[in-house]
Design an enzyme around this catalytic site. Structure first.
Site, PDB file in Angstrom:
ATOM      1  N   ASP A  20       0.880  -1.171   0.000  1.00  0.00           N
ATOM      2  CA  ASP A  20       0.000   0.000   0.000  1.00  0.00           C
ATOM      3  C   ASP A  20       0.926   1.233   0.000  1.00  0.00           C
ATOM      4  O   ASP A  20       2.121   1.116   0.315  1.00  0.00           O
ATOM      5  CB  ASP A  20      -0.866  -0.038   1.264  1.00  0.00           C
ATOM      6  CG  ASP A  20      -1.593   1.263   1.491  1.00  0.00           C
ATOM      7  OD1 ASP A  20      -2.246   1.750   0.546  1.00  0.00           O
ATOM      8  OD2 ASP A  20      -1.503   1.808   2.615  1.00  0.00           O
TER       9      ASP A  20
ATOM     10  N   ASP B  70      -0.283   5.130   0.776  1.00  0.00           N
ATOM     11  CA  ASP B  70      -0.614   6.157   1.781  1.00  0.00           C
ATOM     12  C   ASP B  70      -0.685   5.559   3.178  1.00  0.00           C
ATOM     13  O   ASP B  70      -1.467   4.642   3.439  1.00  0.00           O
ATOM     14  CB  ASP B  70      -1.945   6.826   1.422  1.00  0.00           C
ATOM     15  CG  ASP B  70      -1.832   7.606   0.123  1.00  0.00           C
ATOM     16  OD1 ASP B  70      -0.999   8.516   0.075  1.00  0.00           O
ATOM     17  OD2 ASP B  70      -2.561   7.283  -0.840  1.00  0.00           O
TER      18      ASP B  70
ATOM     19  N   GLU C 228      -1.010  11.253   4.854  1.00  0.00           N
ATOM     20  CA  GLU C 228      -2.381  11.748   5.021  1.00  0.00           C
ATOM     21  C   GLU C 228      -2.491  13.070   5.781  1.00  0.00           C
ATOM     22  O   GLU C 228      -2.947  14.061   5.217  1.00  0.00           O
ATOM     23  CB  GLU C 228      -3.272  10.675   5.689  1.00  0.00           C
ATOM     24  CG  GLU C 228      -3.444   9.401   4.860  1.00  0.00           C
ATOM     25  CD  GLU C 228      -4.288   9.569   3.592  1.00  0.00           C
ATOM     26  OE1 GLU C 228      -4.643  10.714   3.248  1.00  0.00           O
ATOM     27  OE2 GLU C 228      -4.570   8.563   2.929  1.00  0.00           O
TER      28      GLU C 228
ATOM     29  N   HIS D 214     -10.750  18.059  -6.473  1.00  0.00           N
ATOM     30  CA  HIS D 214      -9.806  16.932  -6.443  1.00  0.00           C
ATOM     31  C   HIS D 214      -8.613  17.206  -7.358  1.00  0.00           C
ATOM     32  O   HIS D 214      -7.468  16.869  -7.017  1.00  0.00           O
ATOM     33  CB  HIS D 214     -10.527  15.628  -6.815  1.00  0.00           C
ATOM     34  CG  HIS D 214      -9.802  14.409  -6.351  1.00  0.00           C
ATOM     35  ND1 HIS D 214      -9.675  13.282  -7.118  1.00  0.00           N
ATOM     36  CD2 HIS D 214      -9.122  14.137  -5.203  1.00  0.00           C
ATOM     37  CE1 HIS D 214      -8.976  12.375  -6.454  1.00  0.00           C
ATOM     38  NE2 HIS D 214      -8.629  12.872  -5.290  1.00  0.00           N
TER      39      HIS D 214
ATOM     40  N   GLY E 232     -10.346   6.736  -0.883  1.00  0.00           N
ATOM     41  CA  GLY E 232     -10.380   7.515  -2.120  1.00  0.00           C
ATOM     42  C   GLY E 232     -10.701   8.972  -1.827  1.00  0.00           C
ATOM     43  O   GLY E 232     -11.708   9.285  -1.191  1.00  0.00           O
ATOM     44  N   GLY E 233      -9.832   9.856  -2.282  1.00  0.00           N
ATOM     45  CA  GLY E 233     -10.012  11.287  -2.013  1.00  0.00           C
ATOM     46  C   GLY E 233     -11.257  11.842  -2.683  1.00  0.00           C
ATOM     47  O   GLY E 233     -11.979  12.665  -2.095  1.00  0.00           O
TER      48      GLY E 233
ATOM     49  N   ASP F  58      -1.737  -0.263   6.159  1.00  0.00           N
ATOM     50  CA  ASP F  58      -1.886   0.488   7.403  1.00  0.00           C
ATOM     51  C   ASP F  58      -3.340   0.693   7.811  1.00  0.00           C
ATOM     52  O   ASP F  58      -3.584   1.177   8.911  1.00  0.00           O
ATOM     53  CB  ASP F  58      -1.228   1.872   7.292  1.00  0.00           C
ATOM     54  CG  ASP F  58      -2.046   2.793   6.417  1.00  0.00           C
ATOM     55  OD1 ASP F  58      -2.301   2.441   5.253  1.00  0.00           O
ATOM     56  OD2 ASP F  58      -2.466   3.860   6.917  1.00  0.00           O
TER      57      ASP F  58
ATOM     58  N   LYS G 293      -6.478  19.741  -5.573  1.00  0.00           N
ATOM     59  CA  LYS G 293      -5.844  19.042  -4.431  1.00  0.00           C
ATOM     60  C   LYS G 293      -4.677  18.179  -4.900  1.00  0.00           C
ATOM     61  O   LYS G 293      -3.596  18.197  -4.305  1.00  0.00           O
ATOM     62  CB  LYS G 293      -6.907  18.214  -3.701  1.00  0.00           C
ATOM     63  CG  LYS G 293      -6.359  17.272  -2.650  1.00  0.00           C
ATOM     64  CD  LYS G 293      -6.229  15.895  -3.236  1.00  0.00           C
ATOM     65  CE  LYS G 293      -5.513  14.957  -2.341  1.00  0.00           C
ATOM     66  NZ  LYS G 293      -5.249  13.661  -2.961  1.00  0.00           N
TER      67      LYS G 293
HETATM   68  C1  XBP Z   1      -5.458   6.074   0.425  1.00  0.00           C
HETATM   69  C2  XBP Z   1      -6.593   6.892   0.126  1.00  0.00           C
HETATM   70  C3  XBP Z   1      -6.392   8.001  -0.787  1.00  0.00           C
HETATM   71  C4  XBP Z   1      -5.641   9.194  -0.235  1.00  0.00           C
HETATM   72  C5  XBP Z   1      -5.861  10.372  -1.139  1.00  0.00           C
HETATM   73  O1  XBP Z   1      -5.898   4.779   0.809  1.00  0.00           O
HETATM   74  O2  XBP Z   1      -7.697   6.649   0.574  1.00  0.00           O
HETATM   75  O3  XBP Z   1      -7.654   8.441  -1.158  1.00  0.00           O
HETATM   76  O4  XBP Z   1      -6.154   9.535   1.035  1.00  0.00           O
HETATM   77  O5  XBP Z   1      -5.575  10.082  -2.474  1.00  0.00           O
HETATM   78  P1  XBP Z   1      -4.906   3.513   0.769  1.00  0.00           P
HETATM   79  P2  XBP Z   1      -6.570  10.483  -3.672  1.00  0.00           P
HETATM   80  O6  XBP Z   1      -3.675   3.895   1.543  1.00  0.00           O
HETATM   81  O7  XBP Z   1      -5.681   2.423   1.451  1.00  0.00           O
HETATM   82  O8  XBP Z   1      -4.620   3.175  -0.666  1.00  0.00           O
HETATM   83  O9  XBP Z   1      -7.104  11.847  -3.369  1.00  0.00           O
HETATM   84  O10 XBP Z   1      -5.699  10.463  -4.895  1.00  0.00           O
HETATM   85  O11 XBP Z   1      -7.656   9.443  -3.693  1.00  0.00           O
HETATM   86 MG    MG Z   2      -2.961   3.148   3.384  1.00  0.00          MG
END
Ligand code: XBP
Ligand code: MG
Length: 256
Positions: A8, A10, A17, A81, A51-52, A182, A84
């Protein structure tokens, strides 16, 4: 047999985050002249939505000040988005977000050991590229045999799509991979794809409910706990042990 580590991004590879995506969302609200801001705690609540873009859709649906017509609201979400993501990439390009402890060590030792690497993330490829280009180098993709992002897997975690595509890209069975995650949504996605999962706890999911994880640690350089014991840090011998123990143990009813 351990053939691949599926990462993964993020929260796992880097703490992106709180001081990355969250600040970039707030920058987007400000840039578009909107008074909304996501504080640290509010963003933590919103992170249960993977997902953002989906996070914005959810948040704007609760706001009386957001456009009432769905088409107008979604158009605003898309603009927010885009702004961002541009802000996030600029922040990362400026060297704002380091990799978490042990990530570089584990990547290098996996490569030295003949294990392959993949990415399975709900964020977009552009965001991953900005982060890993800065941290590993412009040729970072040469180290990963499969890179699956929101672009390829629109069904976000906990849906297993992103992990299934990573396995297909690696052309291996789920039993031969370990996922590193995570978040509870991430663990659920990997588990639904049949992959053993190591949890490296991040800021927002320090106390998360990780039912179904194979092992967990605070970070990859720190102590690891799993059902049968403990180890001082995450390394390739430990990941092999986790897969071997899992292969010997009869599947729990929910794993079948
Ligand atoms: C990561 C997310 C992402 C980020 C933002 O989840 O949920 O949406 O927060 O990125 P994971 P975007 O670590 O489970 O993959 O705005 O590009 O979605
Ligand atoms: Mg993650």
């Amino acid at each position: 047999m351990l053939r691949a580590l599926i990462w993964d991004v993020d929260g796992t590879i880097a703490e992106t985050e709180r001081d990355g995506h969250r600040l970039a969302f707030n920058h987007a609200f400000e840039t578009l002249g909107l008074p909304w801001r996501w504080d640290v705690a509010t963003y933590g609540d919103l992170l249960r939505i993977a997902g953002g873009r989906e996070r914005l859709v959810h948040d704007l649906a609760q706001r009386a000040e957001a456009p009432a017509a769905e088409a107008d609201r979604l158009a605003l979400v898309d603009r927010l988005h885009d702004v961002k993501n541009a802000a996030y990439r600029a922040m990362v390009d400026a060297g704002g977000i380091p990799l978490r402890p042990g990530v570089t060590r584990l990547i290098e030792s996996a490569i030295a050991d003949g294990a392959r690497l993949a990415i399975a993330t709900t964020t977009s490829r552009g965001n991953v590229d900005a982060l890993l280009r800065g941290a590993i180098g412009a040729n970072w993709t040469e180290r990963f045999d499969a890179v699956v992002c929101a672009d390829e897997a629109p069904r976000k975690k906990p849906d297993p799509e992103v992990y299934r595509l990573a396995l297909a890209g690696l052309a291996i069975d789920a039993a031969d991979a370990v996922a590193i995650e995570d978040s509870p949504n991430g663990v659920a996605a990997a588990r639904a794809a049949g992959i053993a999962t190591l949890v490296t706890r991040s800021f927002y999911f320090a106390d998360g409910d990780f039912d179904g994880a194979t092992a967990s640690c605070e970070h990859l350089d720190g102590p690891v706990r799993w059902l049968d014991g403990e180890a001082p840090c995450v390394d390739l011998p430990l990941l092999r042990t986790l897969l071997a123990v899992r292969a010997r143990r009869p599947a729990a009813p929910h794993d079948r």
